[in-house]
Enzyme design. Structure first.
Site, PDB file in Angstrom:
ATOM      1  N   LYS A 180      -4.630  -6.608   3.276  1.00  0.00           N
ATOM      2  CA  LYS A 180      -4.583  -5.464   2.353  1.00  0.00           C
ATOM      3  C   LYS A 180      -6.001  -5.091   1.909  1.00  0.00           C
ATOM      4  O   LYS A 180      -6.345  -3.907   1.803  1.00  0.00           O
ATOM      5  CB  LYS A 180      -3.706  -5.784   1.136  1.00  0.00           C
ATOM      6  CG  LYS A 180      -3.720  -4.725   0.019  1.00  0.00           C
ATOM      7  CD  LYS A 180      -3.253  -3.364   0.513  1.00  0.00           C
ATOM      8  CE  LYS A 180      -2.931  -2.324  -0.547  1.00  0.00           C
ATOM      9  NZ  LYS A 180      -3.730  -2.182  -1.723  1.00  0.00           N
ATOM     10  N   SER A 214       0.822  -1.202   0.000  1.00  0.00           N
ATOM     11  CA  SER A 214       0.000   0.000   0.000  1.00  0.00           C
ATOM     12  C   SER A 214       0.855   1.250   0.000  1.00  0.00           C
ATOM     13  O   SER A 214       1.955   1.263   0.540  1.00  0.00           O
ATOM     14  CB  SER A 214      -0.906   0.049   1.224  1.00  0.00           C
ATOM     15  OG  SER A 214      -1.635   1.275   1.209  1.00  0.00           O
ATOM     16  N   HIS A 242      -7.505  -3.280   4.792  1.00  0.00           N
ATOM     17  CA  HIS A 242      -6.886  -1.952   4.799  1.00  0.00           C
ATOM     18  C   HIS A 242      -7.627  -1.038   3.818  1.00  0.00           C
ATOM     19  O   HIS A 242      -7.994   0.084   4.145  1.00  0.00           O
ATOM     20  CB  HIS A 242      -5.397  -2.059   4.426  1.00  0.00           C
ATOM     21  CG  HIS A 242      -4.758  -0.755   4.028  1.00  0.00           C
ATOM     22  ND1 HIS A 242      -4.989  -0.167   2.789  1.00  0.00           N
ATOM     23  CD2 HIS A 242      -3.932   0.081   4.685  1.00  0.00           C
ATOM     24  CE1 HIS A 242      -4.330   0.979   2.718  1.00  0.00           C
ATOM     25  NE2 HIS A 242      -3.675   1.146   3.854  1.00  0.00           N
ATOM     26  N   ASN A 243      -7.849  -1.524   2.612  1.00  0.00           N
ATOM     27  CA  ASN A 243      -8.529  -0.691   1.614  1.00  0.00           C
ATOM     28  C   ASN A 243      -9.972  -0.418   2.005  1.00  0.00           C
ATOM     29  O   ASN A 243     -10.488   0.676   1.753  1.00  0.00           O
ATOM     30  CB  ASN A 243      -8.473  -1.353   0.234  1.00  0.00           C
ATOM     31  CG  ASN A 243      -7.100  -1.250  -0.392  1.00  0.00           C
ATOM     32  OD1 ASN A 243      -6.094  -1.174   0.301  1.00  0.00           O
ATOM     33  ND2 ASN A 243      -7.045  -1.265  -1.711  1.00  0.00           N
ATOM     34  N   GLU A 300      -9.872   2.265   4.443  1.00  0.00           N
ATOM     35  CA  GLU A 300      -9.587   3.493   3.675  1.00  0.00           C
ATOM     36  C   GLU A 300     -10.895   4.080   3.101  1.00  0.00           C
ATOM     37  O   GLU A 300     -11.125   5.291   3.177  1.00  0.00           O
ATOM     38  CB  GLU A 300      -8.590   3.122   2.579  1.00  0.00           C
ATOM     39  CG  GLU A 300      -8.292   4.159   1.535  1.00  0.00           C
ATOM     40  CD  GLU A 300      -7.408   3.552   0.417  1.00  0.00           C
ATOM     41  OE1 GLU A 300      -6.465   2.803   0.711  1.00  0.00           O
ATOM     42  OE2 GLU A 300      -7.689   3.822  -0.769  1.00  0.00           O
TER      43      GLU A 300
HETATM   44  P1  NBP Z   1      -1.601  -2.168 -14.223  1.00  0.00           P
HETATM   45  O1  NBP Z   1      -2.525  -2.782 -13.243  1.00  0.00           O
HETATM   46  O2  NBP Z   1      -2.091  -1.068 -15.070  1.00  0.00           O
HETATM   47  O3  NBP Z   1      -1.058  -3.329 -15.172  1.00  0.00           O
HETATM   48  C1  NBP Z   1      -0.160  -3.045 -16.239  1.00  0.00           C
HETATM   49  C2  NBP Z   1       0.942  -4.060 -16.252  1.00  0.00           C
HETATM   50  O4  NBP Z   1       0.410  -5.391 -16.379  1.00  0.00           O
HETATM   51  C3  NBP Z   1       1.856  -3.858 -17.452  1.00  0.00           C
HETATM   52  O5  NBP Z   1       3.170  -4.159 -17.030  1.00  0.00           O
HETATM   53  C4  NBP Z   1       1.318  -4.867 -18.439  1.00  0.00           C
HETATM   54  O6  NBP Z   1       2.253  -5.256 -19.404  1.00  0.00           O
HETATM   55  C5  NBP Z   1       1.050  -6.017 -17.514  1.00  0.00           C
HETATM   56  N1  NBP Z   1       0.213  -7.081 -18.070  1.00  0.00           N
HETATM   57  C6  NBP Z   1      -1.088  -7.106 -18.379  1.00  0.00           C
HETATM   58 BR1  NBP Z   1      -2.201  -5.671 -18.226  1.00  0.00          BR
HETATM   59  N2  NBP Z   1      -1.512  -8.272 -18.852  1.00  0.00           N
HETATM   60  C7  NBP Z   1      -0.414  -9.048 -18.876  1.00  0.00           C
HETATM   61  C8  NBP Z   1      -0.183 -10.383 -19.306  1.00  0.00           C
HETATM   62  N3  NBP Z   1      -1.183 -11.145 -19.727  1.00  0.00           N
HETATM   63  N4  NBP Z   1       1.074 -10.845 -19.221  1.00  0.00           N
HETATM   64  C9  NBP Z   1       2.077 -10.076 -18.782  1.00  0.00           C
HETATM   65  N5  NBP Z   1       1.922  -8.804 -18.362  1.00  0.00           N
HETATM   66  C10 NBP Z   1       0.680  -8.293 -18.405  1.00  0.00           C
HETATM   67  O7  NBP Z   1      -0.246  -1.727 -13.482  1.00  0.00           O
HETATM   68  P2  NBP Z   1      -0.062  -0.850 -12.160  1.00  0.00           P
HETATM   69  O8  NBP Z   1      -1.020   0.262 -12.097  1.00  0.00           O
HETATM   70  O9  NBP Z   1       1.395  -0.589 -12.066  1.00  0.00           O
HETATM   71  O10 NBP Z   1      -0.469  -1.862 -11.009  1.00  0.00           O
HETATM   72  C11 NBP Z   1       0.186  -3.106 -10.804  1.00  0.00           C
HETATM   73  C12 NBP Z   1      -0.491  -3.849  -9.692  1.00  0.00           C
HETATM   74  O11 NBP Z   1      -0.421  -3.084  -8.507  1.00  0.00           O
HETATM   75  C13 NBP Z   1      -1.982  -4.109  -9.920  1.00  0.00           C
HETATM   76  O12 NBP Z   1      -2.332  -5.345  -9.376  1.00  0.00           O
HETATM   77  C14 NBP Z   1      -2.666  -3.025  -9.157  1.00  0.00           C
HETATM   78  O13 NBP Z   1      -3.952  -3.385  -8.701  1.00  0.00           O
HETATM   79  C15 NBP Z   1      -1.726  -2.811  -8.028  1.00  0.00           C
HETATM   80  N6  NBP Z   1      -1.767  -1.415  -7.586  1.00  0.00           N
HETATM   81  C16 NBP Z   1      -1.541  -1.163  -6.347  1.00  0.00           C
HETATM   82  C17 NBP Z   1      -1.534   0.117  -5.904  1.00  0.00           C
HETATM   83  C18 NBP Z   1      -1.240   0.311  -4.516  1.00  0.00           C
HETATM   84  O14 NBP Z   1      -1.390   1.394  -3.982  1.00  0.00           O
HETATM   85  N7  NBP Z   1      -0.809  -0.721  -3.894  1.00  0.00           N
HETATM   86  C19 NBP Z   1      -1.759   1.193  -6.708  1.00  0.00           C
HETATM   87  C20 NBP Z   1      -1.968   0.937  -7.978  1.00  0.00           C
HETATM   88  C21 NBP Z   1      -1.967  -0.386  -8.403  1.00  0.00           C
HETATM   89  P3  NBP Z   1       2.340  -4.454 -20.808  1.00  0.00           P
HETATM   90  O15 NBP Z   1       3.193  -3.260 -20.530  1.00  0.00           O
HETATM   91  O16 NBP Z   1       2.973  -5.423 -21.719  1.00  0.00           O
HETATM   92  O17 NBP Z   1       0.927  -4.101 -21.187  1.00  0.00           O
END
Ligand code: NBP
Length: 479
Positions: free
Chosen positions: A182, A128, A185-186, A189
């Site tokens: 997590k 997070s 947590h959300n 939030e």
């Molecule tokens: P995204 O959730 O937008 O996912 C994009 C990534 O997934 C790219 O690297 C894309 O590759 C890859 N991808 C997809 Br879509 N399908 C794929 C497949 N079949 N095989 C391989 N790669 C694949 O990215 P993000 O916003 O950086 O979030 C990543 C994770 O973190 C998510 O689970 C999200 O829920 C979580 N998250 C958490 C927070 C937090 O505060 N903890 C915030 C935001 C997100 P490509 O470049 O080739 O399309």
């Protein structure tokens, strides 16, 4: 040379986490993304961090030292399954796959079981703090095996946020425990944001405060018990003036909020486990109502509303602050109850005090308040409710009258305050000597022979409602 850790998925979260890892002493970070352009961009912009960039998954796996350790940061769901499958085909027993995305914990339990069959450690990990947290230090909630924790502990400790000298990471429990907490947590939030929004609405619509006044109020609250990231950014958002119109930006933003997975999952799982997370539920529902534009317009046109201008105490702003604090205590109490229930259901040994500690920095719900929760569980590890902790009981007692005034004022003025009022209803339910559920039990016995227990003697009873209304001892109903 080989990498001690790899990151797969270099969208915003993955690339920031990779940079965080690479900036710590001793880490050599391998990076891979399905579309190479993203990898290239990271190498171009931050090549100085010494990444080993791989063009193929085979090269990526070959660049990892044993036990191979890869953090997957891709889209939750199908993307995560696809990457796990590619890694699992190439990994060996003892290797570690971390899923740092926002997975559903049921998926994490399944994936962990499947990978364990292959001898691979799968560690569903809640992370997070958003983009900023991933880069500068998130709060990290790993599940998975104790064996994997041996390897991951030092790595996670090196990148986590720090609260009072302690890194914000703890081994939460086995398999899906990390993603479960997590999720909660959300959910918390969501509740916290809803309560802040209600406070804002009341101060503005009932209290007549201007937006600049509100900025001052939130900034001053952020100096006291309510000090938290969400209060801080509420002030930041309110202080933003829209360049186009010259109005506060908040007045130019459409008042329609969506919910992604985790808030909804929290409520779904809580309902299944029988835990009343009404604060989180009301927050999810409030967002749902906000997006029903057609219904809002139709009912607004036809409703005959008669809200009154309520009598307002001089202490209105302070009353709102007190109602917000006390409602927040309730929301956290409910969230922690859900964690206790989840731990019992899924067989996790979760240390609630340790969890409160790792939420004190890095994550979205970080707040001074969490120190009080740490203290509560330090005094009594098996606390039945945060509301039963002497400190919180005292705080609720001190805020109670203000809380009642605010809920009454909101109702009189016609300003929705579902978070404040449901929190108060929950509190009043807990402290009522008798609840009207005795009548409900009577009705259930009437139409469905569901049976009831008596206050004055042991056993289970049924009244012969459709005969002579005699009461008979019976077996507990199974339907
Ligand atoms: P995204 O959730 O937008 O996912 C994009 C990534 O997934 C790219 O690297 C894309 O590759 C890859 N991808 C997809 Br879509 N399908 C794929 C497949 N079949 N095989 C391989 N790669 C694949 O990215 P993000 O916003 O950086 O979030 C990543 C994770 O973190 C998510 O689970 C999200 O829920 C979580 N998250 C958490 C927070 C937090 O505060 N903890 C915030 C935001 C997100 P490509 O470049 O080739 O399309």
């Amino acid at each position: 040379s080989l990498s001690n850790i790899g990151v797969v998925g270099l969208a915003v979260m993955g690339s920031n986490l990779a940079r965080n890892l690479a900036s710590r002493e001793g880490n050599v970070v391998a990076v891979y993304n399905r579309t190479y352009a993203r990898t290239q961009q990271l190498l171009d912009e931050h090549g100085d961090l010494g990444f080993l960039g791989a063009e193929s998954i085979d090269d990526f796996v070959a660049s990892l030292a044993r036990p191979r350790t890869a953090i997957v940061m891709v889209q939750a769901g199908a993307g995560t399954d696809a990457v796990i499958e590619q890694l699992a085909e190439r990994f060996e027993p003892g290797d570690i796959i971390v899923d740092g995305g926002n997975a559903n914990f049921h998926d994490t339990i399944r994936r962990e079981r499947e990978l364990r069959e292959l001898g691979i450690n799968f560690v569903g990990t809640g992370i997070s703090g958003g983009e900023e947290g991933a880069l500068r230090g998130p709060s990290i909630m790993p599940g998975g095996s104790a064996e994997a924790w041996e390897t991951l502990g030092p790595i996670f400790r090196s990148i986590a946020a720090v609260a009072q000298g302690e890194p914000c990471v703890t081994h939460v429990g086995t398999d899906g425990a990390g993603h479960f907490v997590k999720m909660v947590h959300n959910g918390i939030e969501y509740a916290d944001m809803q309560l802040i929004a209600e406070a804002y609405d009341l101060l503005r619509r009932v209290g007549g405060l201007s937006v600049p006044d509100l900025v001052e109020v939130f900034r001053s609250w952020n100096e006291g018990d309510l000090e938290s990231y969400l209060i801080e950014i509420a002030a930041e958002v309110l202080s933003q003036i829209d360049a186009e119109s010259g109005q506060p930006l908040v007045d130019m933003i459409v008042d329609e909020a969506g919910s992604k997975g985790t808030g909804v999952w929290t409520v779904q799982n809580a309902v299944g486990l029988g835990i009343p997370v009404s604060g989180i539920g009301e927050a999810v529902f409030a967002r749902a109502v906000s997006s029903k534009l057609e219904q809002r317009a139709a009912v607004r046109r036809t409703a005959r509303r008669r809200p009154e201008r309520p009598p307002m105490s001089e202490e209105f702003v302070n009353d709102v602050r007190a109602a917000l604090y006390v409602s927040k205590v309730v929301a956290y109490a409910q969230g922690f109850d859900l964690i206790v229930a989840g731990a019992a259901e899924f067989g996790w040994d979760i240390d609630l005090g340790a969890l409160a500690k790792i939420w004190r920095a890095g994550c979205i719900i970080r707040a001074r308040f969490l120190n009080r929760i740490v203290d509560a569980y330090a005094t009594d590890r098996g606390l039945t409710s945060l509301l039963a902790d002497p400190y919180f009981a005292n705080a609720v007692g001190a805020g109670e009258q203000a809380w009642r005034r605010i809920v009454a004022t909101a109702a009189t003025a016609g300003v929705p305050a579902p978070g404040f009022s449901s929190a108060l209803a929950y509190f009043d339910s807990l402290v009522s000597e008798r609840l009207p559920t005795s009548l409900i039990q009577g009705q259930r016995d009437f139409f469905g022979a569901h049976t009831y227990r008596r206050v004055d003697k042991d056993g289970v009873f049924h009244t012969l409602w459709s005969e002579d209304r005699r009461e008979i001892p019976t077996e507990p109903s199974t339907h």
